[in-house]
Design a protein around this motif. Structure first.
Motif, short mmCIF file in Angstrom:
data_model
loop_
_atom_site.label_atom_id
_atom_site.label_comp_id
_atom_site.label_asym_id
_atom_site.label_seq_id
_atom_site.Cartn_x
_atom_site.Cartn_y
_atom_site.Cartn_z
N ILE A 1 -9.07 -39.94 12.32
CA ILE A 1 -8.01 -39.11 12.88
C ILE A 1 -7.29 -38.37 11.76
CG2 ILE A 1 -5.92 -39.05 14.29
CD1 ILE A 1 -8.35 -40.15 15.79
N ALA A 2 -7.22 -37.04 11.88
CA ALA A 2 -6.41 -36.23 10.97
C ALA A 2 -5.16 -35.78 11.74
CB ALA A 2 -7.20 -35.03 10.47
N ILE A 3 -4.16 -35.33 11.01
CA ILE A 3 -2.88 -34.96 11.62
C ILE A 3 -2.58 -33.49 11.36
CG2 ILE A 3 -0.39 -35.41 11.70
CD1 ILE A 3 -2.04 -37.77 12.68
N ARG A 4 -2.14 -32.79 12.40
CA ARG A 4 -1.66 -31.42 12.21
C ARG A 4 -0.23 -31.31 12.74
NH1 ARG A 4 -4.21 -26.93 16.50
NH2 ARG A 4 -2.16 -26.56 17.43
N LEU A 5 0.61 -30.59 12.03
CA LEU A 5 2.00 -30.38 12.42
C LEU A 5 2.18 -28.90 12.78
CD1 LEU A 5 3.89 -32.39 9.65
CD2 LEU A 5 2.80 -33.22 11.72
N ASP B 1 3.94 -39.72 3.86
CA ASP B 1 3.90 -40.06 2.44
C ASP B 1 3.72 -41.57 2.23
OD1 ASP B 1 4.26 -37.41 1.76
OD2 ASP B 1 6.41 -37.59 1.41
N LYS B 2 4.36 -42.35 3.07
CA LYS B 2 4.27 -43.81 2.95
C LYS B 2 2.83 -44.29 3.05
CE LYS B 2 5.95 -48.01 5.29
NZ LYS B 2 6.83 -48.52 6.40
N TYR B 3 2.04 -43.62 3.88
CA TYR B 3 0.65 -44.03 4.08
C TYR B 3 -0.34 -43.06 3.41
CZ TYR B 3 2.66 -47.31 7.34
OH TYR B 3 3.40 -48.33 7.89
N ASN B 4 0.19 -42.23 2.51
CA ASN B 4 -0.62 -41.31 1.72
C ASN B 4 -1.51 -40.41 2.60
OD1 ASN B 4 -1.45 -40.18 -0.73
ND2 ASN B 4 -3.23 -41.53 -0.85
N ILE B 5 -0.89 -39.84 3.63
CA ILE B 5 -1.59 -38.93 4.55
C ILE B 5 -1.04 -37.53 4.34
CG2 ILE B 5 -2.08 -38.39 6.97
CD1 ILE B 5 -1.28 -41.38 7.56
N LYS B 6 -1.93 -36.59 4.10
CA LYS B 6 -1.53 -35.20 3.94
C LYS B 6 -2.05 -34.40 5.13
CE LYS B 6 -1.08 -35.32 -1.07
NZ LYS B 6 -1.02 -36.78 -1.12
N ALA B 7 -1.12 -33.83 5.87
CA ALA B 7 -1.45 -33.19 7.15
C ALA B 7 -1.76 -31.71 6.99
CB ALA B 7 -0.27 -33.36 8.11
N LEU B 8 -2.18 -31.12 8.09
CA LEU B 8 -2.31 -29.67 8.22
C LEU B 8 -0.98 -29.14 8.73
CD1 LEU B 8 -4.05 -27.00 8.46
CD2 LEU B 8 -4.43 -27.68 10.83
N LEU B 9 -0.44 -28.12 8.09
CA LEU B 9 0.82 -27.51 8.50
C LEU B 9 0.55 -26.13 9.09
CD1 LEU B 9 3.04 -28.35 5.38
CD2 LEU B 9 2.79 -29.66 7.50
N GLY B 10 1.03 -25.90 10.31
CA GLY B 10 0.88 -24.60 10.96
C GLY B 10 2.11 -23.74 10.66
N ILE B 11 1.97 -22.77 9.76
CA ILE B 11 3.09 -21.95 9.30
C ILE B 11 3.18 -20.68 10.14
CG2 ILE B 11 4.20 -20.92 7.30
CD1 ILE B 11 3.45 -23.87 6.91
N VAL B 12 4.32 -20.46 10.78
CA VAL B 12 4.57 -19.22 11.51
C VAL B 12 5.00 -18.16 10.49
CG1 VAL B 12 5.87 -18.10 13.35
CG2 VAL B 12 5.31 -20.54 13.53
N PHE C 1 -0.03 -45.70 12.15
CA PHE C 1 -0.41 -45.57 10.74
C PHE C 1 -0.56 -46.93 10.07
CE2 PHE C 1 1.89 -41.19 10.55
CZ PHE C 1 0.84 -40.62 11.26
N SER C 2 0.30 -47.87 10.42
CA SER C 2 0.25 -49.19 9.78
C SER C 2 -0.94 -50.02 10.27
CB SER C 2 1.55 -49.94 10.01
OG SER C 2 1.74 -50.21 11.39
N SER C 3 -1.31 -49.84 11.54
CA SER C 3 -2.38 -50.66 12.11
C SER C 3 -3.77 -50.06 11.93
CB SER C 3 -2.13 -50.88 13.61
OG SER C 3 -2.15 -49.66 14.31
N ARG C 4 -3.83 -48.75 11.65
CA ARG C 4 -5.14 -48.08 11.53
C ARG C 4 -5.27 -47.33 10.21
NH1 ARG C 4 -7.28 -47.56 16.89
NH2 ARG C 4 -9.12 -46.68 15.90
N ARG C 5 -4.89 -47.99 9.14
CA ARG C 5 -4.84 -47.35 7.82
C ARG C 5 -6.17 -46.71 7.43
NH1 ARG C 5 -0.63 -49.73 3.75
NH2 ARG C 5 0.90 -50.67 5.14
N ASP C 6 -7.28 -47.35 7.77
CA ASP C 6 -8.58 -46.84 7.36
C ASP C 6 -9.06 -45.69 8.25
OD1 ASP C 6 -8.70 -48.69 5.33
OD2 ASP C 6 -9.75 -50.18 6.56
N ASP C 7 -8.43 -45.51 9.38
CA ASP C 7 -8.89 -44.50 10.34
C ASP C 7 -8.11 -43.20 10.28
OD1 ASP C 7 -10.80 -46.27 11.39
OD2 ASP C 7 -9.30 -47.18 12.70
N ILE C 8 -6.89 -43.23 9.73
CA ILE C 8 -6.07 -42.02 9.64
C ILE C 8 -6.28 -41.40 8.27
CG2 ILE C 8 -3.80 -41.04 10.03
CD1 ILE C 8 -4.85 -42.70 12.38
N VAL C 9 -6.75 -40.16 8.25
CA VAL C 9 -7.13 -39.52 6.99
C VAL C 9 -6.35 -38.22 6.79
CG1 VAL C 9 -9.44 -40.51 7.07
CG2 VAL C 9 -9.04 -38.24 8.06
#
Length: 259
Positions: free
Chosen positions: A3-7, A27-38, A202-210
């Motif tokens: 799972i990736a994250i987009r904002l 940041d706590k889980y070292n995840i860098k998301a996609l940011l949708g900039i208007v 994020f805490s329970s699926r650390r290996d699955d969130i990228v």
């Protein structure tokens, strides 16, 4: 399934307390998301705080740190009630407009981003709504990817790479299939309950969130002949189910008031 994250809806005048709270969680889980900039926000619903003066420098620094950026429409103002090729909604900034008009909007948006030091070749359509003219205009203006569509990984269609979003989050989390999809997050409207849910995820699926950059590394497959028809049916189904729930909720409220 990864799972990736987009904002979505990243603007100088967004809900900064919510954004910073969610960023701290990422940041706590070292995840860098996609940011949708208007590029130039004119949507009153997104005008929540006073504009941040160092917004563009801040976003540029995030990009240097490994966050991925996308152009999220142009003004984020709906111009039609056209659901487009992925009709999850019935509002659009682009779908239904002429090619020339969409070409001008996309070109202008890209120029505004570049003027402020931001470069990207990924597009994020407001309300997930785009049509064939949008795809043509994107290709003409140097965009190579769209964060949308359904599937278990990136796929190529109409010479553009689609990075799929999750059709149903619970199903994506249960899936044992190989692949990666995106969870769509609107920090502007997040509640305490939402933050708690993502903290737990994020805490329970650390290996699955990228980080979103991991999704970009996956080699896209060529979309099958019937892939788009399948996507459209799925989007229509999700839209009508959501509308049915909304209408039912409104009806129950009216009946409650009468009683």
């Amino acid at each position: 399934m990864k799972i990736a994250i987009r904002l979505d809806d990243i603007t100088p005048d967004m809900n900064w307390s919510n954004f910073e709270r969610f960023k701290s969680l990422l940041d706590k889980y070292n995840i860098k998301a996609l940011l949708g900039i208007v590029p130039e926000n004119r949507d009153p619903k997104l005008m929540i705080n006073l504009p941040r003066k160092d917004f563009w420098e801040y976003i540029g620094d995030l990009q240097k740190e490994g966050w991925t950026l996308a152009m999220h429409g142009f003004h984020h103002v709906y111009t039609t009630h056209n659901g487009g090729l992925l009709p999850l909604n019935r509002n659009s900034e682009f779908a239904g407009l002429s090619f020339n008009r969409q070409d001008r909007m996309i070109r202008s948006g890209k120029m505004l981003l570049e003027k402020n030091g931001i470069t990207t070749d990924i597009f994020m359509a407001p309300s997930h709504s785009y049509d064939m003219n949008t795809l043509r205009a994107l290709k003409k203006n140097g965009f190579t990817g769209i964060t949308d569509g359904f599937g278990k990984g990136p796929y190529m269609w109409e010479d553009i790479v689609f990075y799929p979003i999750s059709f149903k989050k619970s199903s994506s989390l249960k899936s044992k299939k190989e692949g990666c999809v995106t969870f769509v997050v609107h920090t502007n409207t997040m509640t305490d309950k939402d933050f708690e849910a993502y903290e737990k995820l994020f805490s329970s699926r650390r290996d699955d969130i990228v980080s979103y950059s991991e999704l970009l590394k996956i080699r896209p497959v060529v979309a099958g002949k019937y892939h788009h028809a399948m996507e459209k049916r799925m989007a229509d189904t999700k839209y009508f189910l959501r509308e049915g729930l909304r209408l039912g909720k409104n009806l129950r409220k009216k009946l409650k008031k009468r009683s």
